[in-house]
Enzyme design. Structure first.
Site, PDB file in Angstrom:
ATOM      1  CG  HIS A 197      -0.126   0.181   2.505  1.00  0.00           C
ATOM      2  ND1 HIS A 197       0.548  -0.713   3.028  1.00  0.00           N
ATOM      3  CD2 HIS A 197      -0.607   1.166   3.535  1.00  0.00           C
ATOM      4  CE1 HIS A 197       0.969  -0.394   4.354  1.00  0.00           C
ATOM      5  NE2 HIS A 197       0.304   0.628   4.365  1.00  0.00           N
ATOM      6  CG  HIS A 248       0.016   4.650   4.773  1.00  0.00           C
ATOM      7  ND1 HIS A 248      -1.049   3.504   5.407  1.00  0.00           N
ATOM      8  CD2 HIS A 248      -0.807   5.539   4.591  1.00  0.00           C
ATOM      9  CE1 HIS A 248      -2.224   4.502   5.655  1.00  0.00           C
ATOM     10  NE2 HIS A 248      -2.088   5.481   4.929  1.00  0.00           N
ATOM     11  CG  ASP A 308       5.115   3.092   7.223  1.00  0.00           C
ATOM     12  OD1 ASP A 308       4.242   3.387   6.491  1.00  0.00           O
ATOM     13  OD2 ASP A 308       4.749   2.304   8.209  1.00  0.00           O
ATOM     14  CG  HIS A 309       4.176  -0.189   4.271  1.00  0.00           C
ATOM     15  ND1 HIS A 309       4.188  -1.630   4.749  1.00  0.00           N
ATOM     16  CD2 HIS A 309       3.748   0.448   5.204  1.00  0.00           C
ATOM     17  CE1 HIS A 309       3.753  -1.630   5.897  1.00  0.00           C
ATOM     18  NE2 HIS A 309       3.556  -0.420   6.409  1.00  0.00           N
ATOM     19  CG  HIS A 369      -4.040   0.100   6.400  1.00  0.00           C
ATOM     20  ND1 HIS A 369      -3.971   0.083   7.828  1.00  0.00           N
ATOM     21  CD2 HIS A 369      -3.117   0.748   5.961  1.00  0.00           C
ATOM     22  CE1 HIS A 369      -3.181   0.924   8.281  1.00  0.00           C
ATOM     23  NE2 HIS A 369      -2.346   1.383   7.242  1.00  0.00           N
ATOM     24  CG  ASP A 384       0.728  -1.294   7.734  1.00  0.00           C
ATOM     25  OD1 ASP A 384       1.666  -2.125   7.827  1.00  0.00           O
ATOM     26  OD2 ASP A 384       0.768  -0.016   7.730  1.00  0.00           O
ATOM     27  CG  HIS A 439       3.728  -1.993  10.947  1.00  0.00           C
ATOM     28  ND1 HIS A 439       2.829  -1.145  11.392  1.00  0.00           N
ATOM     29  CD2 HIS A 439       4.080  -1.431   9.648  1.00  0.00           C
ATOM     30  CE1 HIS A 439       2.492  -0.131  10.688  1.00  0.00           C
ATOM     31  NE2 HIS A 439       3.555  -0.250   9.693  1.00  0.00           N
TER      32      HIS A 439
END
Lengths: 302, 302
Positions: free
Chosen positions: A61, A63, A65-66, A141, A211, A269
């Site tokens: 996805h 976001h 941090d990914h 999510h 997530d 995570h």
């Protein structure tokens, strides 16, 4: 070999000790990358991952941090002279984000970058070759987000060496036995394949649940997996915060692993608020004994 | 304090030991960031830079090794609860790159992000407050690229403590003396300001010459600077490669520093092909004695 190497296990804000999410899945001679937080290319160097062997990258996805490390990795692969195709799977908008950053830098990649969009609401097989099959499934999510199931097919039959010797089959023929052939001896005896081999071992599966809030609806995708990674951003005393932010607790991850009957569970995570991670195991193991922390640099066999 | 802290000094491909370009300029109580390669936010943690004090970020150009860490830093500042405005200066396309990545993540920043486009071909003052003035100027690179000149004005007059004591001026009034006021004594004597203070010391300047080929045309922007950073991607035996790629050699950087009559020179943006950096100093110092390596984690006073 079928294994998962953890490059990052932290949520949201990177810290010096814990990097944002990224995992390398090794399936014999090829490497898959699942998620690619900032600094993933440095983490690959740190843990001696051969970047050149990477040929498929899956982004769960959008976001940061990914995936904030993806454009840097793509750029470096080209600077390092890569010529083989590279396939990136991710939400459709990712293609534009990559393209605009290549365009403003006037960068022409030395390799072909193939982009496969993950379609919201869909799911199913997105990559398949002789050894590996990857499918994706939606998770719950804040924004469209997907889990991945990596299945390693094992097509080689298992040789019974003492039997093969007893029938005086030359070792040079063993790989053909593993492929299912019979052996014709010079004295006229036909050695049937199943006298000297056993059926291939069952397929193995690794499932990555990016997530997501706690959702028993994903159990069918986990069922029978040898190893499952499930996010556990919080401990269960923050169950409400987890739900509000579409994240899970260690207790919830362990419950799902138990209910799905998986082999082993990786927790990761972790929220930056936890400087010490022991509590995650203490919470998960009473529910599901085979729980482990997705510690950076550690390789888990599937 | 007026100082520069090096967060990264490598070109193109990050290595474990050398990070892509980023520098923090400290001017008394505020921090400016110049360029922001991947991992800059982790480097700020490593070197104990207070991210909350950062209020201006300058991006020289849109090659990834100069800005791939920006979106992650912006994201983290918001997650950390920042509420003060943050201003980003860079090529116009950078705004779209930031916006699209915030949009797909459904991220609403907790602070106001102000974007100031650097216009190709232009130049001049882009930021000014009581203490600091930043101007930009074009340099010669493959894509539009800019250097920055950071000037610290010193408006406080310099107190001569023994004189102030001799005239029996209370210490509580010293800051008003530094601001240029006269002092009216109770006995009727008017102490003129220039009896007890000296004029403010001259302004100081730091000049950052981002990726550029050797170009004596920028000398006017360097002239009189106390400290200059100039890229030196290669040693001079690769002069032709440097020119082809719009980069410079250590010899060329040192020649410019000498010709511009600057105070000290920082060398950086080293090609990953150099594992040992001593050669850069050996090449630069015979030309310009006050040459230094922009070593990561080092702070240089301007």
């Amino acid at each position: 070999m079928f294994a998962v190497t953890i490059l990052g296990n932290n949520s949201a804000i990177p810290t010096l000790e814990r990097h944002p999410t990224a995992q390398v899945v090794t399936v014999d001679n090829q490497l898959l990358l699942i998620d690619c937080g900032e600094g993933s290319q440095m983490q690959m160097q740190r843990y001696h991952i051969k970047r050149g062997k990477l040929n498929h990258i899956f982004i769960s996805h959008l976001h940061g941090d990914h995936y904030f490390g993806l454009i840097g990795l793509i750029n470096s692969l080209s600077l390092l002279g890569r010529s083989e195709d590279l396939t990136v799977y991710g939400p459709p908008e990712l293609q534009e984000i990559i393209d605009i950053q290549l365009k403003v830098a006037d960068t022409r990649l030395l390799f072909k970058l193939i982009f496969v969009p993950l379609v919201p609401g869909n799911g199913g097989i997105i990559m398949k070759d002789k050894e590996v099959e990857v499918s994706y499934f939606p998770v719950q999510h804040r924004i469209p987000c997907y889990g991945f199931r990596v299945k390693r097919e094992r097509t080689k039959r298992k040789l019974i060496p003492e039997q093969a010797k007893a029938y005086e089959i030359p070792a040079a023929f063993y790989s053909r036995l593993q492929a299912g052939e019979d052996y014709q001896r010079k004295d006229g005896v036909l050695v049937k394949n199943d006298w000297v081999t056993l059926p291939p071992p069952p397929a193995q599966a690794y499932v990555y649940c990016a997530d997501t809030k706690y959702d028993p609806g994903i159990i069918p995708y986990l069922a029978g997996a040898n190893l499952v990674y499930h996010e556990s951003t919080y401990l269960h005393d923050l169950e409400q915060r987890a739900a509000d932010r579409f994240h899970s607790t260690a207790f919830q991850a362990a419950s799902l692993a138990k209910d799905a009957g998986v082999g082993r569970l990786l927790l990761g995570h972790f929220s930056s608020k936890y400087t010490e991670l022991g509590g995650f195991l203490e919470e998960a193991r009473p529910v599901f004994e085979e729980s482990y922390l997705a510690t950076e640099g550690t390789t888990f066999l599937v």
